[in-house]
Design a protein around this motif. Structure first.
Motif, PDB file in Angstrom:
ATOM      1  N   SER A 127       0.834  -1.207   0.000  1.00  0.00           N
ATOM      2  CA  SER A 127       0.000   0.000   0.000  1.00  0.00           C
ATOM      3  C   SER A 127       0.863   1.248   0.000  1.00  0.00           C
ATOM      4  O   SER A 127       0.592   2.207  -0.752  1.00  0.00           O
ATOM      5  CB  SER A 127      -0.932  -0.004   1.215  1.00  0.00           C
ATOM      6  OG  SER A 127      -1.808  -1.094   1.156  1.00  0.00           O
ATOM      7  N   ALA A 128       1.904   1.255   0.823  1.00  0.00           N
ATOM      8  CA  ALA A 128       2.800   2.414   0.877  1.00  0.00           C
ATOM      9  C   ALA A 128       3.539   2.589  -0.450  1.00  0.00           C
ATOM     10  O   ALA A 128       3.687   3.721  -0.938  1.00  0.00           O
ATOM     11  CB  ALA A 128       3.787   2.269   2.035  1.00  0.00           C
ATOM     12  N   ALA A 129       3.985   1.493  -1.044  1.00  0.00           N
ATOM     13  CA  ALA A 129       4.690   1.586  -2.327  1.00  0.00           C
ATOM     14  C   ALA A 129       3.774   2.137  -3.412  1.00  0.00           C
ATOM     15  O   ALA A 129       4.182   2.980  -4.219  1.00  0.00           O
ATOM     16  CB  ALA A 129       5.232   0.216  -2.726  1.00  0.00           C
ATOM     17  N   THR A 130       2.543   1.681  -3.428  1.00  0.00           N
ATOM     18  CA  THR A 130       1.582   2.171  -4.417  1.00  0.00           C
ATOM     19  C   THR A 130       1.280   3.654  -4.194  1.00  0.00           C
ATOM     20  O   THR A 130       1.240   4.444  -5.148  1.00  0.00           O
ATOM     21  CB  THR A 130       0.292   1.330  -4.362  1.00  0.00           C
ATOM     22  OG1 THR A 130       0.630  -0.047  -4.564  1.00  0.00           O
ATOM     23  CG2 THR A 130      -0.699   1.782  -5.413  1.00  0.00           C
ATOM     24  N   LEU A 131       1.088   4.035  -2.950  1.00  0.00           N
ATOM     25  CA  LEU A 131       0.843   5.444  -2.634  1.00  0.00           C
ATOM     26  C   LEU A 131       2.057   6.307  -2.989  1.00  0.00           C
ATOM     27  O   LEU A 131       1.910   7.423  -3.505  1.00  0.00           O
ATOM     28  CB  LEU A 131       0.470   5.599  -1.161  1.00  0.00           C
ATOM     29  CG  LEU A 131       0.052   6.987  -0.702  1.00  0.00           C
ATOM     30  CD1 LEU A 131      -1.125   7.517  -1.519  1.00  0.00           C
ATOM     31  CD2 LEU A 131      -0.302   6.962   0.776  1.00  0.00           C
ATOM     32  N   ALA A 132       3.252   5.796  -2.731  1.00  0.00           N
ATOM     33  CA  ALA A 132       4.469   6.535  -3.091  1.00  0.00           C
ATOM     34  C   ALA A 132       4.544   6.742  -4.609  1.00  0.00           C
ATOM     35  O   ALA A 132       4.939   7.814  -5.086  1.00  0.00           O
ATOM     36  CB  ALA A 132       5.713   5.791  -2.607  1.00  0.00           C
ATOM     37  N   LEU A 133       4.147   5.729  -5.354  1.00  0.00           N
ATOM     38  CA  LEU A 133       4.141   5.852  -6.820  1.00  0.00           C
ATOM     39  C   LEU A 133       3.157   6.931  -7.272  1.00  0.00           C
ATOM     40  O   LEU A 133       3.472   7.752  -8.127  1.00  0.00           O
ATOM     41  CB  LEU A 133       3.784   4.501  -7.443  1.00  0.00           C
ATOM     42  CG  LEU A 133       3.827   4.417  -8.949  1.00  0.00           C
ATOM     43  CD1 LEU A 133       5.235   4.653  -9.465  1.00  0.00           C
ATOM     44  CD2 LEU A 133       3.321   3.060  -9.401  1.00  0.00           C
ATOM     45  N   ILE A 134       1.983   6.945  -6.659  1.00  0.00           N
ATOM     46  CA  ILE A 134       0.978   7.972  -6.986  1.00  0.00           C
ATOM     47  C   ILE A 134       1.509   9.371  -6.655  1.00  0.00           C
ATOM     48  O   ILE A 134       1.381  10.304  -7.442  1.00  0.00           O
ATOM     49  CB  ILE A 134      -0.341   7.678  -6.270  1.00  0.00           C
ATOM     50  CG1 ILE A 134      -0.984   6.408  -6.827  1.00  0.00           C
ATOM     51  CG2 ILE A 134      -1.299   8.869  -6.371  1.00  0.00           C
ATOM     52  CD1 ILE A 134      -2.115   5.842  -5.996  1.00  0.00           C
ATOM     53  N   CYS A 135       2.125   9.502  -5.489  1.00  0.00           N
ATOM     54  CA  CYS A 135       2.691  10.798  -5.088  1.00  0.00           C
ATOM     55  C   CYS A 135       3.828  11.230  -6.021  1.00  0.00           C
ATOM     56  O   CYS A 135       3.967  12.425  -6.322  1.00  0.00           O
ATOM     57  CB  CYS A 135       3.183  10.744  -3.642  1.00  0.00           C
ATOM     58  SG  CYS A 135       1.867  10.643  -2.429  1.00  0.00           S
ATOM     59  N   ALA A 136       4.620  10.259  -6.498  1.00  0.00           N
ATOM     60  CA  ALA A 136       5.696  10.580  -7.422  1.00  0.00           C
ATOM     61  C   ALA A 136       5.139  11.114  -8.739  1.00  0.00           C
ATOM     62  O   ALA A 136       5.670  12.081  -9.306  1.00  0.00           O
ATOM     63  CB  ALA A 136       6.565   9.351  -7.687  1.00  0.00           C
ATOM     64  N   VAL A 137       4.072  10.508  -9.201  1.00  0.00           N
ATOM     65  CA  VAL A 137       3.438  10.998 -10.433  1.00  0.00           C
ATOM     66  C   VAL A 137       2.944  12.424 -10.216  1.00  0.00           C
ATOM     67  O   VAL A 137       3.140  13.298 -11.054  1.00  0.00           O
ATOM     68  CB  VAL A 137       2.285  10.060 -10.859  1.00  0.00           C
ATOM     69  CG1 VAL A 137       1.447  10.705 -11.972  1.00  0.00           C
ATOM     70  CG2 VAL A 137       2.834   8.719 -11.313  1.00  0.00           C
ATOM     71  N   MET A 138       2.300  12.667  -9.079  1.00  0.00           N
ATOM     72  CA  MET A 138       1.804  14.010  -8.768  1.00  0.00           C
ATOM     73  C   MET A 138       2.962  15.011  -8.657  1.00  0.00           C
ATOM     74  O   MET A 138       2.842  16.158  -9.073  1.00  0.00           O
ATOM     75  CB  MET A 138       0.973  14.006  -7.486  1.00  0.00           C
ATOM     76  CG  MET A 138      -0.283  13.154  -7.572  1.00  0.00           C
ATOM     77  SD  MET A 138      -1.403  13.645  -8.892  1.00  0.00           S
ATOM     78  CE  MET A 138      -1.929  15.235  -8.290  1.00  0.00           C
ATOM     79  N   ALA A 139       4.083  14.567  -8.081  1.00  0.00           N
ATOM     80  CA  ALA A 139       5.216  15.473  -7.858  1.00  0.00           C
ATOM     81  C   ALA A 139       5.883  15.878  -9.170  1.00  0.00           C
ATOM     82  O   ALA A 139       6.332  17.015  -9.316  1.00  0.00           O
ATOM     83  CB  ALA A 139       6.245  14.805  -6.949  1.00  0.00           C
ATOM     84  N   PHE A 140       5.949  14.950 -10.124  1.00  0.00           N
ATOM     85  CA  PHE A 140       6.710  15.220 -11.323  1.00  0.00           C
ATOM     86  C   PHE A 140       5.849  15.403 -12.580  1.00  0.00           C
ATOM     87  O   PHE A 140       6.372  15.590 -13.667  1.00  0.00           O
ATOM     88  CB  PHE A 140       7.745  14.118 -11.559  1.00  0.00           C
ATOM     89  CG  PHE A 140       8.779  14.069 -10.459  1.00  0.00           C
ATOM     90  CD1 PHE A 140       9.724  15.068 -10.350  1.00  0.00           C
ATOM     91  CD2 PHE A 140       8.782  13.040  -9.532  1.00  0.00           C
ATOM     92  CE1 PHE A 140      10.674  15.051  -9.349  1.00  0.00           C
ATOM     93  CE2 PHE A 140       9.728  13.001  -8.526  1.00  0.00           C
ATOM     94  CZ  PHE A 140      10.679  14.008  -8.429  1.00  0.00           C
ATOM     95  N   ALA A 141       4.528  15.380 -12.422  1.00  0.00           N
ATOM     96  CA  ALA A 141       3.636  15.513 -13.579  1.00  0.00           C
ATOM     97  C   ALA A 141       3.566  16.942 -14.087  1.00  0.00           C
ATOM     98  O   ALA A 141       3.317  17.163 -15.256  1.00  0.00           O
ATOM     99  CB  ALA A 141       2.238  15.019 -13.229  1.00  0.00           C
ATOM    100  N   ALA A 142       3.768  17.879 -13.209  1.00  0.00           N
ATOM    101  CA  ALA A 142       3.589  19.284 -13.607  1.00  0.00           C
ATOM    102  C   ALA A 142       4.721  19.804 -14.444  1.00  0.00           C
ATOM    103  O   ALA A 142       5.784  19.425 -14.514  1.00  0.00           O
ATOM    104  CB  ALA A 142       3.447  20.150 -12.357  1.00  0.00           C
TER     105      ALA A 142
END
Length: 142
Positions: A127-142
């Motif tokens: 769960s943490a790994a999946t959430l970290a992946l989502i946060c990484a996408v949010m962090a670098f998508a912009a």
């Protein structure tokens, strides 16, 4: 191709493989629970055979992530999503290490009382790994 791109490829490859192994193990837990005999033993042997690969990708994620962070000059100036991701990565690391310690103990003793705790740590880690992946996408998508 730059060094950053090479390490980003390594980082993403390790993440994909680690998530795949993790989901495979969680599914294996559920499937083996309803089976008996040779089928359950085969699924268990498969999960145990994946352990060294999971550890390799765990180290690969951490090493490539640290190299990438160093290459961009640290986390200063990155979005709040990146900092949330790093907090979730810490939860993932702790969950993974605690899971692996319990697995090591289980493999030495075959104490079935440890399986529930292993499963809990596995769910926390995935769960943490999946959430970290989502946060990484949010962090670098912009």
């Amino acid at each position: 191709m730059s060094v950053i791109q090479i390490f980003l490829i390594i980082h993403l490859f390790c993440i994909a493989m680690a998530l795949g192994i993790s989901f495979s193990n969680i599914v294996g837990f559920r499937v083996a629970k309803g089976l008996g005999g040779d089928k359950a033993a085969g699924i268990t042997a498969h999960r145990e055979a994946l352990i060294p690969y999971g550890d390799i990708f765990f180290v690969g994620i951490l090493a490539s992530g640290l190299i990438l962070l160093s290459a961009i000059g640290g986390s200063h100036g990155l979005s709040i999503w990146f900092h949330i991701k790093m907090g979730v990565v810490l939860i993932w690391v702790v969950g993974y290490i605690l899971m692996r310690l319990r697995i090591r103990k289980f493999l030495a003793s075959r104490d079935m009382g440890l399986v529930g705790l292993i499963r809990t740590y596995a769910h926390v880690a995935i769960s943490a790994a999946t959430l970290a992946l989502i946060c990484a996408v949010m962090a670098f998508a912009a």
